[in-house]
Write a protein that holds these residues in place. Structure first.
Motif, PDB file in Angstrom:
ATOM      1  N   ALA A 118       0.835  -1.196   0.000  1.00  0.00           N
ATOM      2  CA  ALA A 118       0.000   0.000   0.000  1.00  0.00           C
ATOM      3  C   ALA A 118       0.870   1.246   0.000  1.00  0.00           C
ATOM      4  CB  ALA A 118      -0.920  -0.013   1.217  1.00  0.00           C
ATOM      5  N   GLU A 119       0.275   2.366  -0.378  1.00  0.00           N
ATOM      6  CA  GLU A 119       0.965   3.645  -0.413  1.00  0.00           C
ATOM      7  C   GLU A 119       0.667   4.401   0.873  1.00  0.00           C
ATOM      8  OE1 GLU A 119       0.708   6.107  -3.949  1.00  0.00           O
ATOM      9  OE2 GLU A 119      -0.331   4.462  -4.913  1.00  0.00           O
ATOM     10  N   PRO A 120       1.359   4.107   1.961  1.00  0.00           N
ATOM     11  CA  PRO A 120       1.001   4.745   3.223  1.00  0.00           C
ATOM     12  C   PRO A 120       1.206   6.259   3.219  1.00  0.00           C
ATOM     13  CG  PRO A 120       3.042   3.502   3.439  1.00  0.00           C
ATOM     14  CD  PRO A 120       2.482   3.212   2.080  1.00  0.00           C
ATOM     15  N   ALA A 121       2.127   6.755   2.421  1.00  0.00           N
ATOM     16  CA  ALA A 121       2.421   8.182   2.435  1.00  0.00           C
ATOM     17  C   ALA A 121       1.463   9.001   1.580  1.00  0.00           C
ATOM     18  CB  ALA A 121       3.861   8.414   1.973  1.00  0.00           C
ATOM     19  N   ASP A 122       0.626   8.357   0.778  1.00  0.00           N
ATOM     20  CA  ASP A 122      -0.227   9.126  -0.123  1.00  0.00           C
ATOM     21  C   ASP A 122      -1.480   9.668   0.547  1.00  0.00           C
ATOM     22  OD1 ASP A 122      -1.974   7.013   0.057  1.00  0.00           O
ATOM     23  OD2 ASP A 122      -1.855   6.440  -2.031  1.00  0.00           O
ATOM     24  N   GLY A 123      -1.816   9.161   1.706  1.00  0.00           N
ATOM     25  CA  GLY A 123      -2.974   9.646   2.429  1.00  0.00           C
ATOM     26  C   GLY A 123      -4.303   9.125   1.918  1.00  0.00           C
ATOM     27  N   LEU A 124      -4.297   8.223   0.935  1.00  0.00           N
ATOM     28  CA  LEU A 124      -5.549   7.709   0.397  1.00  0.00           C
ATOM     29  C   LEU A 124      -6.111   6.566   1.227  1.00  0.00           C
ATOM     30  CD1 LEU A 124      -4.806   7.793  -3.451  1.00  0.00           C
ATOM     31  CD2 LEU A 124      -6.031   9.480  -2.064  1.00  0.00           C
ATOM     32  N   GLY A 125      -5.273   5.850   1.943  1.00  0.00           N
ATOM     33  CA  GLY A 125      -5.739   4.804   2.841  1.00  0.00           C
ATOM     34  C   GLY A 125      -6.056   3.466   2.219  1.00  0.00           C
ATOM     35  N   PHE A 126      -5.746   3.268   0.931  1.00  0.00           N
ATOM     36  CA  PHE A 126      -5.991   1.961   0.319  1.00  0.00           C
ATOM     37  C   PHE A 126      -5.007   0.947   0.878  1.00  0.00           C
ATOM     38  CE2 PHE A 126      -7.721   4.797  -2.967  1.00  0.00           C
ATOM     39  CZ  PHE A 126      -8.984   4.237  -3.101  1.00  0.00           C
ATOM     40  N   TRP A 127      -5.449  -0.299   1.038  1.00  0.00           N
ATOM     41  CA  TRP A 127      -4.565  -1.319   1.596  1.00  0.00           C
ATOM     42  C   TRP A 127      -3.766  -2.062   0.536  1.00  0.00           C
ATOM     43  CZ3 TRP A 127      -9.953  -1.854   2.388  1.00  0.00           C
ATOM     44  CH2 TRP A 127     -10.580  -2.845   1.646  1.00  0.00           C
ATOM     45  N   SER A 128      -4.158  -1.997  -0.743  1.00  0.00           N
ATOM     46  CA  SER A 128      -3.452  -2.760  -1.775  1.00  0.00           C
ATOM     47  C   SER A 128      -3.003  -1.942  -2.982  1.00  0.00           C
ATOM     48  CB  SER A 128      -4.336  -3.909  -2.280  1.00  0.00           C
ATOM     49  OG  SER A 128      -4.542  -4.853  -1.261  1.00  0.00           O
ATOM     50  N   VAL A 151     -11.196   7.412 -14.289  1.00  0.00           N
ATOM     51  CA  VAL A 151     -10.651   6.126 -13.871  1.00  0.00           C
ATOM     52  C   VAL A 151     -10.909   5.983 -12.372  1.00  0.00           C
ATOM     53  CG1 VAL A 151      -8.539   4.764 -13.604  1.00  0.00           C
ATOM     54  CG2 VAL A 151      -8.825   6.215 -15.618  1.00  0.00           C
ATOM     55  N   ALA A 152     -11.410   4.839 -11.953  1.00  0.00           N
ATOM     56  CA  ALA A 152     -11.643   4.585 -10.530  1.00  0.00           C
ATOM     57  C   ALA A 152     -10.741   3.473 -10.042  1.00  0.00           C
ATOM     58  CB  ALA A 152     -13.104   4.189 -10.296  1.00  0.00           C
ATOM     59  N   TYR A 153     -10.400   3.547  -8.778  1.00  0.00           N
ATOM     60  CA  TYR A 153      -9.733   2.437  -8.096  1.00  0.00           C
ATOM     61  C   TYR A 153     -10.589   2.121  -6.892  1.00  0.00           C
ATOM     62  CZ  TYR A 153      -6.526  -0.469  -5.521  1.00  0.00           C
ATOM     63  OH  TYR A 153      -5.976  -1.537  -4.842  1.00  0.00           O
ATOM     64  N   PRO A 168      -0.651  -0.294  -5.243  1.00  0.00           N
ATOM     65  CA  PRO A 168       0.815  -0.340  -5.317  1.00  0.00           C
ATOM     66  C   PRO A 168       1.442   1.042  -5.189  1.00  0.00           C
ATOM     67  CG  PRO A 168      -0.154  -1.671  -7.048  1.00  0.00           C
ATOM     68  CD  PRO A 168      -1.275  -0.873  -6.428  1.00  0.00           C
ATOM     69  N   ALA A 169       2.600   1.083  -4.569  1.00  0.00           N
ATOM     70  CA  ALA A 169       3.321   2.340  -4.383  1.00  0.00           C
ATOM     71  C   ALA A 169       3.493   3.050  -5.723  1.00  0.00           C
ATOM     72  CB  ALA A 169       4.677   2.072  -3.738  1.00  0.00           C
ATOM     73  N   GLY A 170       3.145   4.318  -5.769  1.00  0.00           N
ATOM     74  CA  GLY A 170       3.286   5.127  -6.969  1.00  0.00           C
ATOM     75  C   GLY A 170       2.185   4.949  -7.993  1.00  0.00           C
ATOM     76  N   PHE A 171       1.247   4.028  -7.766  1.00  0.00           N
ATOM     77  CA  PHE A 171       0.235   3.745  -8.777  1.00  0.00           C
ATOM     78  C   PHE A 171      -0.830   4.825  -8.871  1.00  0.00           C
ATOM     79  CE2 PHE A 171      -2.691   1.098 -11.276  1.00  0.00           C
ATOM     80  CZ  PHE A 171      -1.784   0.570 -12.176  1.00  0.00           C
ATOM     81  N   ALA A 172      -1.012   5.627  -7.836  1.00  0.00           N
ATOM     82  CA  ALA A 172      -1.972   6.736  -7.918  1.00  0.00           C
ATOM     83  C   ALA A 172      -1.550   7.696  -9.028  1.00  0.00           C
ATOM     84  CB  ALA A 172      -2.081   7.457  -6.584  1.00  0.00           C
ATOM     85  N   ALA A 173      -0.255   7.896  -9.208  1.00  0.00           N
ATOM     86  CA  ALA A 173       0.236   8.760 -10.286  1.00  0.00           C
ATOM     87  C   ALA A 173      -0.079   8.156 -11.659  1.00  0.00           C
ATOM     88  CB  ALA A 173       1.728   9.004 -10.134  1.00  0.00           C
ATOM     89  N   VAL A 174      -0.001   6.837 -11.768  1.00  0.00           N
ATOM     90  CA  VAL A 174      -0.357   6.154 -13.015  1.00  0.00           C
ATOM     91  C   VAL A 174      -1.842   6.363 -13.303  1.00  0.00           C
ATOM     92  CG1 VAL A 174      -0.537   3.900 -14.162  1.00  0.00           C
ATOM     93  CG2 VAL A 174       1.488   4.445 -12.792  1.00  0.00           C
ATOM     94  N   LEU A 175      -2.678   6.215 -12.290  1.00  0.00           N
ATOM     95  CA  LEU A 175      -4.119   6.416 -12.465  1.00  0.00           C
ATOM     96  C   LEU A 175      -4.427   7.848 -12.879  1.00  0.00           C
ATOM     97  CD1 LEU A 175      -5.399   4.340  -9.416  1.00  0.00           C
ATOM     98  CD2 LEU A 175      -5.343   3.657 -11.821  1.00  0.00           C
ATOM     99  N   ALA A 176      -3.728   8.803 -12.287  1.00  0.00           N
ATOM    100  CA  ALA A 176      -3.924  10.203 -12.668  1.00  0.00           C
ATOM    101  C   ALA A 176      -3.545  10.408 -14.137  1.00  0.00           C
ATOM    102  CB  ALA A 176      -3.091  11.109 -11.762  1.00  0.00           C
ATOM    103  N   ALA A 186      -6.204  14.336 -12.339  1.00  0.00           N
ATOM    104  CA  ALA A 186      -6.220  14.643 -10.909  1.00  0.00           C
ATOM    105  C   ALA A 186      -7.251  13.787 -10.175  1.00  0.00           C
ATOM    106  CB  ALA A 186      -6.543  16.119 -10.694  1.00  0.00           C
ATOM    107  N   LEU A 187      -7.030  13.618  -8.888  1.00  0.00           N
ATOM    108  CA  LEU A 187      -8.017  12.967  -8.028  1.00  0.00           C
ATOM    109  C   LEU A 187      -9.198  13.918  -7.904  1.00  0.00           C
ATOM    110  CD1 LEU A 187      -8.626  10.586  -6.057  1.00  0.00           C
ATOM    111  CD2 LEU A 187      -7.615  11.992  -4.254  1.00  0.00           C
ATOM    112  N   VAL A 188     -10.395  13.477  -8.330  1.00  0.00           N
ATOM    113  CA  VAL A 188     -11.562  14.362  -8.327  1.00  0.00           C
ATOM    114  C   VAL A 188     -12.648  13.937  -7.339  1.00  0.00           C
ATOM    115  CG1 VAL A 188     -11.205  15.156 -10.700  1.00  0.00           C
ATOM    116  CG2 VAL A 188     -12.642  13.147 -10.280  1.00  0.00           C
TER     117      VAL A 188
END
Length: 160
Positions: free
Chosen positions: A50-60, A78-80, A62-70, A101-103
């Motif tokens: 999980a990406e503990p530093a991103d503040g999103l709180g997802f448990w699975s 796109v939803a996760y 992958p690190a850095g994947f929020a940037a890929v989704l953006a 961006a996260l909307v």
């Protein structure tokens, strides 16, 4: 009986094109023009850490994947989402990216709490992708997320 899901959901054309950059990615068609990319452990950058530093709180996620989704969301929303239920109790979390961006979200329904009047986090995210409940109970059922009960089964359904 349990239900677990860790997945990216987007329009089928968008997700099909985006997933090409992930070796071995499996894209499974859903109803209403959507598709699902199961995020099985160890198959994507960062594995299941999980990406503990991103503040999103997802448990699975992958690190850095929020940037890929953006980045993917420049082509459309796109939803996760994640869900983990057993015996009728559990939790869900979902977020939506659009235009880079996260909307929306992340929205979280913790274990033991009912979903908001607007619906479960996954149903709300699906609505932001254009899904409608129609004659189904909610968007979750309307697009067919009830078809398989685990992320791994979704991966096998797509041939992955």
């Amino acid at each position: 009986m349990g239900y677990t899901l860790e997945a990216v959901i987007a329009g089928d054309a968008l997700l099909g094109a985006a997933a090409r950059e992930l070796p071995g990615a499996t894209v499974v068609p859903l109803a209403q023009g959507l598709a699902l990319l199961p995020m099985t452990e160890g198959r994507y950058p960062g594995g299941s850490a999980a990406e503990p530093a991103d503040g999103l709180g997802f448990w699975s996620l992958p690190a850095g994947f929020a940037a890929v989704l953006a980045r993917w969301s420049a082509a459309g929303p796109v939803a996760y989402g994640e869900a983990d239920y057993f015996g009728g109790t559990g939790e869900q979390r979902a977020a939506v990216w659009a235009a880079g961006a996260l909307v929306w979200g992340p929205s979280h329904t913790p274990e033991g709490r009912p979903s908001s009047p607007a619906g479960s986090p996954l149903s709300q995210a699906l609505r932001r992708l254009g899904a409608t409940a129609g004659g189904a109970v909610d968007e979750f059922a309307a697009v067919g997320l009830d078809r398989h009960r685990s992320t791994e089964r979704w991966a096998r359904a797509g041939g992955g």
